[in-house]
Motif scaffolding. Sequence first.
Motif, mmCIF file in Angstrom:
data_model
loop_
_atom_site.group_PDB
_atom_site.id
_atom_site.type_symbol
_atom_site.label_atom_id
_atom_site.label_comp_id
_atom_site.label_asym_id
_atom_site.label_seq_id
_atom_site.Cartn_x
_atom_site.Cartn_y
_atom_site.Cartn_z
ATOM 1 N N ARG A 244 6.753 -4.837 -6.762
ATOM 2 C CA ARG A 244 7.970 -4.311 -7.398
ATOM 3 C C ARG A 244 8.419 -3.022 -6.715
ATOM 4 N NH1 ARG A 244 7.271 -1.743 -13.165
ATOM 5 N NH2 ARG A 244 6.360 -0.179 -11.776
ATOM 6 N N THR A 245 7.469 -2.129 -6.482
ATOM 7 C CA THR A 245 7.804 -0.849 -5.842
ATOM 8 C C THR A 245 8.329 -1.055 -4.433
ATOM 9 O OG1 THR A 245 6.087 0.270 -7.125
ATOM 10 C CG2 THR A 245 6.892 1.394 -5.154
ATOM 11 N N LEU A 246 7.649 -1.891 -3.663
ATOM 12 C CA LEU A 246 8.092 -2.141 -2.297
ATOM 13 C C LEU A 246 9.390 -2.943 -2.274
ATOM 14 C CD1 LEU A 246 4.635 -2.836 -0.644
ATOM 15 C CD2 LEU A 246 6.021 -0.777 -0.506
ATOM 16 N N GLY A 247 9.639 -3.710 -3.336
ATOM 17 C CA GLY A 247 10.923 -4.395 -3.466
ATOM 18 C C GLY A 247 12.061 -3.394 -3.583
ATOM 19 N N ILE A 248 11.829 -2.300 -4.316
ATOM 20 C CA ILE A 248 12.828 -1.231 -4.432
ATOM 21 C C ILE A 248 13.050 -0.573 -3.073
ATOM 22 C CG2 ILE A 248 13.315 1.017 -5.498
ATOM 23 C CD1 ILE A 248 11.699 0.065 -7.928
ATOM 24 N N VAL A 249 11.954 -0.348 -2.342
ATOM 25 C CA VAL A 249 12.050 0.234 -0.994
ATOM 26 C C VAL A 249 12.914 -0.648 -0.099
ATOM 27 C CG1 VAL A 249 10.752 0.812 1.092
ATOM 28 C CG2 VAL A 249 9.860 1.457 -1.142
ATOM 29 N N LEU A 284 22.037 5.906 7.131
ATOM 30 C CA LEU A 284 20.865 5.205 7.656
ATOM 31 C C LEU A 284 19.678 6.159 7.772
ATOM 32 C CD1 LEU A 284 20.803 2.648 10.512
ATOM 33 C CD2 LEU A 284 19.355 4.647 10.697
ATOM 34 N N TYR A 285 19.910 7.367 8.308
ATOM 35 C CA TYR A 285 18.819 8.329 8.463
ATOM 36 C C TYR A 285 18.294 8.801 7.107
ATOM 37 C CZ TYR A 285 20.705 8.538 13.216
ATOM 38 O OH TYR A 285 21.155 8.214 14.467
ATOM 39 N N PHE A 286 19.183 8.894 6.128
ATOM 40 C CA PHE A 286 18.775 9.373 4.803
ATOM 41 C C PHE A 286 17.784 8.427 4.141
ATOM 42 C CE2 PHE A 286 19.711 10.282 0.202
ATOM 43 C CZ PHE A 286 19.184 11.566 0.205
ATOM 44 N N ASN A 287 17.786 7.159 4.572
ATOM 45 C CA ASN A 287 16.805 6.206 4.054
ATOM 46 C C ASN A 287 15.382 6.682 4.333
ATOM 47 O OD1 ASN A 287 16.065 3.345 3.104
ATOM 48 N ND2 ASN A 287 15.135 3.432 5.130
ATOM 49 N N SER A 288 15.180 7.408 5.436
ATOM 50 C CA SER A 288 13.856 7.928 5.788
ATOM 51 C C SER A 288 13.382 8.978 4.801
ATOM 52 C CB SER A 288 13.885 8.535 7.200
ATOM 53 O OG SER A 288 14.203 7.556 8.158
ATOM 54 N N CYS A 289 14.312 9.628 4.133
ATOM 55 C CA CYS A 289 13.964 10.621 3.115
ATOM 56 C C CYS A 289 13.720 9.967 1.760
ATOM 57 C CB CYS A 289 15.087 11.657 3.012
ATOM 58 S SG CYS A 289 14.771 13.013 1.855
ATOM 59 N N LEU A 290 14.391 8.837 1.514
ATOM 60 C CA LEU A 290 14.292 8.175 0.210
ATOM 61 C C LEU A 290 12.963 7.447 0.020
ATOM 62 C CD1 LEU A 290 17.895 6.673 -0.150
ATOM 63 C CD2 LEU A 290 16.949 8.684 -1.307
ATOM 64 N N ASN A 291 12.407 6.883 1.097
ATOM 65 C CA ASN A 291 11.179 6.099 0.966
ATOM 66 C C ASN A 291 10.040 6.868 0.299
ATOM 67 O OD1 ASN A 291 12.281 3.760 2.037
ATOM 68 N ND2 ASN A 291 11.701 4.257 4.125
ATOM 69 N N PRO A 292 9.662 8.061 0.775
ATOM 70 C CA PRO A 292 8.573 8.793 0.112
ATOM 71 C C PRO A 292 8.925 9.235 -1.302
ATOM 72 C CG PRO A 292 9.573 10.146 1.831
ATOM 73 C CD PRO A 292 10.117 8.768 2.009
ATOM 74 N N LEU A 293 10.215 9.443 -1.593
ATOM 75 C CA LEU A 293 10.611 9.773 -2.969
ATOM 76 C C LEU A 293 10.335 8.607 -3.897
ATOM 77 C CD1 LEU A 293 14.005 11.657 -2.408
ATOM 78 C CD2 LEU A 293 11.829 12.647 -3.130
ATOM 79 N N ILE A 294 10.551 7.390 -3.400
ATOM 80 C CA ILE A 294 10.242 6.184 -4.195
ATOM 81 C C ILE A 294 8.744 6.084 -4.441
ATOM 82 C CG2 ILE A 294 10.330 3.656 -4.225
ATOM 83 C CD1 ILE A 294 12.902 3.877 -2.547
ATOM 84 N N TYR A 295 7.948 6.373 -3.413
ATOM 85 C CA TYR A 295 6.490 6.360 -3.587
ATOM 86 C C TYR A 295 6.075 7.359 -4.660
ATOM 87 C CZ TYR A 295 6.800 4.377 1.150
ATOM 88 O OH TYR A 295 7.132 3.637 2.245
ATOM 89 N N ALA A 296 6.678 8.566 -4.623
ATOM 90 C CA ALA A 296 6.319 9.612 -5.591
ATOM 91 C C ALA A 296 6.664 9.195 -7.017
ATOM 92 C CB ALA A 296 7.036 10.915 -5.228
#
Length: 325
Positions: A244-249, A284-296
Motif C-alpha cells: 500500500r505504501t509503495l503503491g502511494i509512492v 519531476l525533481y520534486f518527486n525526489s523530495c516527496l518519496n522520503p516524506l511518504i516513508y516518514a
Amino acid sequence: MERQELCFPQLLNSSCRRPVRPHSEVVFFYTLLSSIALLTVALNLLVVISISHFKQLHTPTNLLLLSLAISDLLVGLLVMPVESIRYIAMCWLLGQLMCALSYIGGFMLTSASVANMVLISVDRYVAICYPLHYSTKITKKRVKCSICLCWASSILYNGIILKGHLQQPNKHNSCYGECVVVIDYISGTVDLVFTFIGPCVLIVILYMRVFVVAVSQARAMQSNITTVLPGRVTAKKSERKAARTLGIVVMVFLMCFCPYYYPSLAGQDISNNTSSWAIVSWLLYFNSCLNPLIYALFYPWFRRAIKLIVTLRILEHGSCETKIF
C-alpha cells in the motif's frame, strides 16, 4: 518593454540577453529552490543511512528503496542546484561541457528512478501474489544484480540518446549564455516508449493485480476463513502494508512524471528553452523530495531510525544490531 541585460557583457555582439528580475524575486526563488534541494538531500540521506546502517533493514525491498533514495539524493545534490541557477540567472554560466553533462546526468537519474519503480512493483507483485515463492525468487543477490543492471542500463541508454549533444554541446545555442538541448521526434518517441510508456504500463498492470489480490486476502481474513486452497497462501499483513505504501509512492511518481513527458505524447520536439520546461522539470525533481516524506508518514521503522540518527545513538557500539521493528 522589459529591461534586459547581457549574460556576458564582454561579448557585446554574441552574448545572450536576459530580463532583469527584481531583487526580491531573485531572493525568494533562491531561498525556495535551495530549501527544496536541501530538504531533498537531508531526507534521502536519512533513508540511505537508515537502510545501510541497521542490519534488520537489509531486506530485498529495502535495498530497492535504498537504490531509489540514492538516485533521489543525487537529484537534490547535483541536479537541483544547477537547475536553480539556470532558472533564476536565466543564463548558462558553467561552460559548454557542463551544459552537456548536466542534461546527461539529469536524464540518467530520471531513467534510474523509473527502473527502480519497476523493480519495486515487481517485488510487491511477487510478495503479494506469490508469497510462498517470494523468499526463493526475490533474494538479496538477485536484487543487487538487478539494481546494478538498472544503473548500468540508464548510463548506457542516455549516453546513446544524448551522444550528439555531448559531441556538440553548443549545436542548438544561438548565443553565449545559452544551454539548449533538443531531442528530435524520433529520439523522443524512442525515449517515451522505453523510459515512460513501457515501464508505466507494466507498473500499472502489476499494481492492479496486487490491489485485486490484496483486497481478496483482506476480505478472507475479515471473514475468518482459515481454510485456503492448495497453492493459495495469504501474504503477511506487513507485506500488504508495504504494498500500500509503495503503491502511494508509485502513484505520486506517475503524477510527477506525466507532465514531463507530455510534449512527446503530443508529438512535439522536446526543448529546454520553452517557458513550461522549468515547471514540469521541477515537478519531476520534486518527486525526489516527496518519496522520503511518504516513508516518514507510513513507515514506523523509518521514524525510529531517524530518531536514532538525530540523537547520534547510531555512533554507539553495536547500534547496527538495534531492533527497528
